[in-house]
Design a protein around this motif. Structure first.
Motif, PDB file in Angstrom:
ATOM      1  N   VAL A 119      -3.594  10.132  10.321  1.00 48.43           N
ATOM      2  CA  VAL A 119      -4.004   9.627   9.331  1.00 48.43           C
ATOM      3  C   VAL A 119      -2.970   8.644   9.159  1.00 48.43           C
ATOM      4  O   VAL A 119      -3.219   7.144   8.151  1.00 48.43           O
ATOM      5  CB  VAL A 119      -4.703  10.913   8.564  1.00 48.43           C
ATOM      6  CG1 VAL A 119      -4.033  10.535   6.969  1.00 48.43           C
ATOM      7  CG2 VAL A 119      -5.884  11.100   8.514  1.00 48.43           C
ATOM      8  N   ARG A 120      -1.823   8.899   9.126  1.00 47.01           N
ATOM      9  CA  ARG A 120      -0.263   7.992   8.294  1.00 47.01           C
ATOM     10  C   ARG A 120      -0.393   7.060   9.025  1.00 47.01           C
ATOM     11  O   ARG A 120      -0.185   6.047   8.971  1.00 47.01           O
ATOM     12  CB  ARG A 120       0.813   9.405   8.671  1.00 47.01           C
ATOM     13  CG  ARG A 120       2.137   8.018   8.420  1.00 47.01           C
ATOM     14  CD  ARG A 120       3.353   9.178   8.709  1.00 47.01           C
ATOM     15  NE  ARG A 120       3.583   9.037  10.057  1.00 47.01           N
ATOM     16  CZ  ARG A 120       3.344   8.102  10.752  1.00 47.01           C
ATOM     17  NH1 ARG A 120       4.224   7.238  10.616  1.00 47.01           N
ATOM     18  NH2 ARG A 120       3.496   8.613  12.620  1.00 47.01           N
ATOM     19  N   ARG A 121      -0.561   6.609  10.788  1.00 42.48           N
ATOM     20  CA  ARG A 121      -0.320   5.868  10.918  1.00 42.48           C
ATOM     21  C   ARG A 121      -2.354   4.927  10.756  1.00 42.48           C
ATOM     22  O   ARG A 121      -1.535   3.964  10.837  1.00 42.48           O
ATOM     23  CB  ARG A 121      -0.598   6.135  12.715  1.00 42.48           C
ATOM     24  CG  ARG A 121       0.285   6.756  13.679  1.00 42.48           C
ATOM     25  CD  ARG A 121       0.411   7.530  14.659  1.00 42.48           C
ATOM     26  NE  ARG A 121       0.062   6.355  15.662  1.00 42.48           N
ATOM     27  CZ  ARG A 121      -0.733   6.134  16.464  1.00 42.48           C
ATOM     28  NH1 ARG A 121      -1.092   8.038  17.338  1.00 42.48           N
ATOM     29  NH2 ARG A 121      -1.769   5.225  17.160  1.00 42.48           N
ATOM     30  N   GLY A 122      -3.390   5.373  10.828  1.00 42.53           N
ATOM     31  CA  GLY A 122      -4.185   4.633  10.565  1.00 42.53           C
ATOM     32  C   GLY A 122      -4.163   3.693   8.875  1.00 42.53           C
ATOM     33  O   GLY A 122      -4.429   2.712   9.358  1.00 42.53           O
ATOM     34  N   ARG A 123      -3.142   4.476   8.664  1.00 41.73           N
ATOM     35  CA  ARG A 123      -3.004   3.800   6.749  1.00 41.73           C
ATOM     36  C   ARG A 123      -2.716   3.376   6.679  1.00 41.73           C
ATOM     37  O   ARG A 123      -1.894   2.721   6.119  1.00 41.73           O
ATOM     38  CB  ARG A 123      -2.977   5.220   5.830  1.00 41.73           C
ATOM     39  CG  ARG A 123      -2.552   5.061   4.111  1.00 41.73           C
ATOM     40  CD  ARG A 123      -2.119   5.973   3.181  1.00 41.73           C
ATOM     41  NE  ARG A 123      -3.250   6.318   2.717  1.00 41.73           N
ATOM     42  CZ  ARG A 123      -3.714   7.670   3.361  1.00 41.73           C
ATOM     43  NH1 ARG A 123      -2.190   8.799   4.085  1.00 41.73           N
ATOM     44  NH2 ARG A 123      -4.260   8.688   3.003  1.00 41.73           N
ATOM     45  N   ASN A 124      -1.500   2.810   8.430  1.00 38.56           N
ATOM     46  CA  ASN A 124      -0.237   2.042   7.702  1.00 38.56           C
ATOM     47  C   ASN A 124      -0.073   1.061   8.409  1.00 38.56           C
ATOM     48  O   ASN A 124       0.383  -0.192   8.903  1.00 38.56           O
ATOM     49  CB  ASN A 124       1.606   3.014   7.901  1.00 38.56           C
ATOM     50  CG  ASN A 124       1.803   3.441   7.120  1.00 38.56           C
ATOM     51  OD1 ASN A 124       1.233   3.649   6.006  1.00 38.56           O
ATOM     52  ND2 ASN A 124       2.638   4.430   8.232  1.00 38.56           N
ATOM     53  N   ALA A 125      -1.904   1.148   9.307  1.00 35.42           N
ATOM     54  CA  ALA A 125      -1.516  -0.385  10.370  1.00 35.42           C
ATOM     55  C   ALA A 125      -2.570  -1.354   9.386  1.00 35.42           C
ATOM     56  O   ALA A 125      -2.570  -1.460   8.437  1.00 35.42           O
ATOM     57  CB  ALA A 125      -3.090   0.155  11.240  1.00 35.42           C
ATOM     58  N   ARG A 126      -1.784  -2.787   9.470  1.00 37.23           N
ATOM     59  CA  ARG A 126      -2.362  -3.612   9.701  1.00 37.23           C
ATOM     60  C   ARG A 126      -3.368  -4.547  10.044  1.00 37.23           C
ATOM     61  O   ARG A 126      -2.866  -5.312  10.190  1.00 37.23           O
ATOM     62  CB  ARG A 126      -0.831  -4.428   9.207  1.00 37.23           C
ATOM     63  CG  ARG A 126       0.113  -3.986   8.886  1.00 37.23           C
ATOM     64  CD  ARG A 126       0.680  -3.699   6.924  1.00 37.23           C
ATOM     65  NE  ARG A 126       1.127  -3.617   7.013  1.00 37.23           N
ATOM     66  CZ  ARG A 126       1.513  -2.455   5.557  1.00 37.23           C
ATOM     67  NH1 ARG A 126       0.328  -2.403   5.145  1.00 37.23           N
ATOM     68  NH2 ARG A 126       2.320  -1.857   5.483  1.00 37.23           N
ATOM     69  N   PRO A 127      -4.763  -4.176   9.232  1.00 43.63           N
ATOM     70  CA  PRO A 127      -5.945  -5.039  10.066  1.00 43.63           C
ATOM     71  C   PRO A 127      -5.888  -6.022   8.962  1.00 43.63           C
ATOM     72  O   PRO A 127      -4.639  -6.631   8.363  1.00 43.63           O
ATOM     73  CB  PRO A 127      -6.794  -4.160   8.951  1.00 43.63           C
ATOM     74  CG  PRO A 127      -5.969  -3.640   7.782  1.00 43.63           C
ATOM     75  CD  PRO A 127      -4.641  -3.476   8.327  1.00 43.63           C
ATOM     76  N   ALA A 128      -6.527  -7.022   9.747  1.00 47.58           N
ATOM     77  CA  ALA A 128      -6.830  -8.548   9.373  1.00 47.58           C
ATOM     78  C   ALA A 128      -7.111  -8.521   7.998  1.00 47.58           C
ATOM     79  O   ALA A 128      -5.670  -9.443   7.271  1.00 47.58           O
ATOM     80  CB  ALA A 128      -8.071  -9.389  10.600  1.00 47.58           C
ATOM     81  N   HIS A 129      -7.944  -8.504   7.826  1.00 47.69           N
ATOM     82  CA  HIS A 129      -8.190  -8.503   6.238  1.00 47.69           C
ATOM     83  C   HIS A 129      -8.694  -7.208   5.746  1.00 47.69           C
ATOM     84  O   HIS A 129      -9.771  -6.347   5.906  1.00 47.69           O
ATOM     85  CB  HIS A 129      -9.372  -9.536   5.961  1.00 47.69           C
ATOM     86  CG  HIS A 129     -10.396  -9.563   6.508  1.00 47.69           C
ATOM     87  ND1 HIS A 129     -10.596 -10.101   7.718  1.00 47.69           N
ATOM     88  CD2 HIS A 129     -11.799  -9.691   5.991  1.00 47.69           C
ATOM     89  CE1 HIS A 129     -11.952 -10.054   8.387  1.00 47.69           C
ATOM     90  NE2 HIS A 129     -12.428  -9.849   6.730  1.00 47.69           N
TER      91      HIS A 129
END
Length: 134
Positions: free
Chosen positions: A74-84
């Motif tokens: 969850v932490r990694r998913g929250r910190n991921a940088r999606p395109a928009h």
């Protein structure tokens, strides 16, 4: 990084899979709940459950019961940088939704079917609290 070790996959890859798994779960759940309805009506109902706000709310409800591995995903998913971020979702809400999808993708790819069903059922129930009766 292989599918045999999904915890090693990038968070956005997990979210990509999790988005599809969550969407399919909601669609199947809606069909089981409402029988034969027009596809347009089912689609509109499904979007209320899979939108970023509903996913973010589901994640907030699940946070206290996450295992350490799940919390890391969850932490990694929250910190991921999606395109928009999509229309109608602010950045924080979208990050939380991506984290939820990453968790779902991780559970699916790691074969944790019972835990996956529990998480998805809880998410649908949580999102459904604000939905009108069908």
């Amino acid at each position: 990084m292989t599918a045999t070790r999904p915890e090693l996959l990038p968070a956005l890859t997990l979210a990509y899979v999790g988005d599809a798994v969550h969407d399919l779960y909601v669609r199947e759940w809606l069909v089981r709940q409402g029988g034969a309805q027009p596809a347009g009506r089912l689609h509109r109902a499904a979007t209320a459950y899979v939108r970023a706000g509903a996913q973010a709310a589901a994640l907030r409800a699940l946070l206290p019961e996450l295992s350490p591995v799940e919390a890391d995903i969850v932490r990694r998913g929250r910190n991921a940088r999606p395109a928009h971020a999509p229309r109608g979702a602010d950045a924080a809400e979208y990050q939380a939704a991506t984290a939820f999808e990453a968790l779902v993708g991780y559970l699916y790819l790691s074969g944790q079917r019972e835990r996956l069903r529990a998480v998805l059922a809880r998410a649908v129930a949580h999102a459904g609290e604000g939905q009108p009766a069908r």
